[in-house]
Design a protein around this motif. Sequence first.
Motif, PDB file in Angstrom:
ATOM      1  N   SER A  66      48.157  97.805  38.393  1.00  0.00           N
ATOM      2  CA  SER A  66      46.799  98.168  38.809  1.00  0.00           C
ATOM      3  C   SER A  66      45.846  96.989  38.797  1.00  0.00           C
ATOM      4  O   SER A  66      44.753  97.074  39.368  1.00  0.00           O
ATOM      5  N   ASP A  67      46.208  95.892  38.150  1.00  0.00           N
ATOM      6  CA  ASP A  67      45.311  94.732  38.149  1.00  0.00           C
ATOM      7  C   ASP A  67      45.439  93.919  39.428  1.00  0.00           C
ATOM      8  O   ASP A  67      44.733  92.931  39.626  1.00  0.00           O
ATOM      9  N   ASP A 115      42.724 103.254  35.511  1.00  0.00           N
ATOM     10  CA  ASP A 115      42.729 103.284  34.039  1.00  0.00           C
ATOM     11  C   ASP A 115      42.853 104.718  33.535  1.00  0.00           C
ATOM     12  O   ASP A 115      43.599 104.986  32.588  1.00  0.00           O
ATOM     13  N   ASN A 139      35.592  99.240  44.754  1.00  0.00           N
ATOM     14  CA  ASN A 139      36.576  98.590  43.891  1.00  0.00           C
ATOM     15  C   ASN A 139      36.456  99.026  42.440  1.00  0.00           C
ATOM     16  O   ASN A 139      37.455  99.359  41.784  1.00  0.00           O
ATOM     17  N   VAL A 160      39.348 100.925  40.115  1.00  0.00           N
ATOM     18  CA  VAL A 160      39.870 100.420  38.840  1.00  0.00           C
ATOM     19  C   VAL A 160      39.698 101.464  37.743  1.00  0.00           C
ATOM     20  O   VAL A 160      40.595 101.677  36.906  1.00  0.00           O
ATOM     21  N   GLN A 202      44.236  97.937  44.285  1.00  0.00           N
ATOM     22  CA  GLN A 202      42.854  98.381  44.087  1.00  0.00           C
ATOM     23  C   GLN A 202      42.191  98.687  45.428  1.00  0.00           C
ATOM     24  O   GLN A 202      41.504  99.697  45.581  1.00  0.00           O
TER      25      GLN A 202
END
Length: 339
Positions: free
Chosen positions: A158-159, A334, A326, A330, A164
């Motif tokens: 996901s980073d 999470d 964005n 994110v 994203q």
Amino acid sequence: MLKKFVLVTTLLVSPLAAVAEGEVNVYSSRQEQLIKPILDKFTAASGIKVNLVTGKDDALIERLKLEGENSPADLLMTADAGRLSRAKDLGLSQAVESEALKTAIPENLRDPENQWFGLTYRARPIFYVKEKIKPEDLSTYADLADPKWKGKICVRSSDNIYNQSMLASMIASQGTEAATKWAEGLVKNFARPPEGGDRDQLKAAAAGMCDLAISNTYYYGQMLASEAPEDKAAAEKMAIFWPDQGEQGRGTHINVSGATVTKAAKNKENAVKLLEYLVGDEAQAWYAEHNQEYPVKTTVPASSLLKGWGDFKADSINLSELGKHNAEAVKIMDTVGWK
């Protein structure tokens, strides 16, 4: 440092050579071997020297931020509209008025306020193992959240800005609730905890660790064209499926590799000339053949390799929406445990 070249006599200059007109300083996340040849062509055509600094995308943005108005950079070249929007939001870019850029680049592939411009685009479709999956079993991105795909999907973490932005596009088109539900279902279908880059997802699928992978098309193209036997062999086990192609479908998610003139640019005119050159026919064709990306200029054909994958309907959302959503993307990642 700006270098001025004095023309002593026109008799010393070939008719094909350009009069030297100074320089332009470029920060690029492209590896030197993938960008320098076309920059050298620009210098040959214009006489403008290009000083190139390469580095990681986010590191270059941070460098621009730290350097502030003292930055030597005139142009930032980076991947993903999300990053380009971030540079804009940080006040690191400036608007450019250029009819050449507006004419060459479709409206959805450039910033509405002319602060960044897509130079090439890539798609992020679904890849499947040919021996395991029938294309008729696939349909949409939304379908990837169906429990029937439990333990069958490989995707990076996901980073990663590509994921994203993909989720941000869903938020923009379908809303937060639908995007959250999709991400939650997708995570439940992961074959393994996310690790590695896009190439690693394709290799993992080819090695039997999963049946489906999400990746940018140019990684797949580069693997197919690779001289490394293991990369080529892995890619040949995979095939592309273009999701959301139906009449009601929004189209396959795409993103850009693009550029922005920096706020601190001391050579703005030359930076704009370089941008305009990069959307010209020669540069667009070179990008298509060497980097396996789609030209933003619709009159320039894709490479023969990309043509072989067939035409597809692309999501027409303005890519500036990816930056706007964005932070929300994110947060969703999470919340649903997308590591």
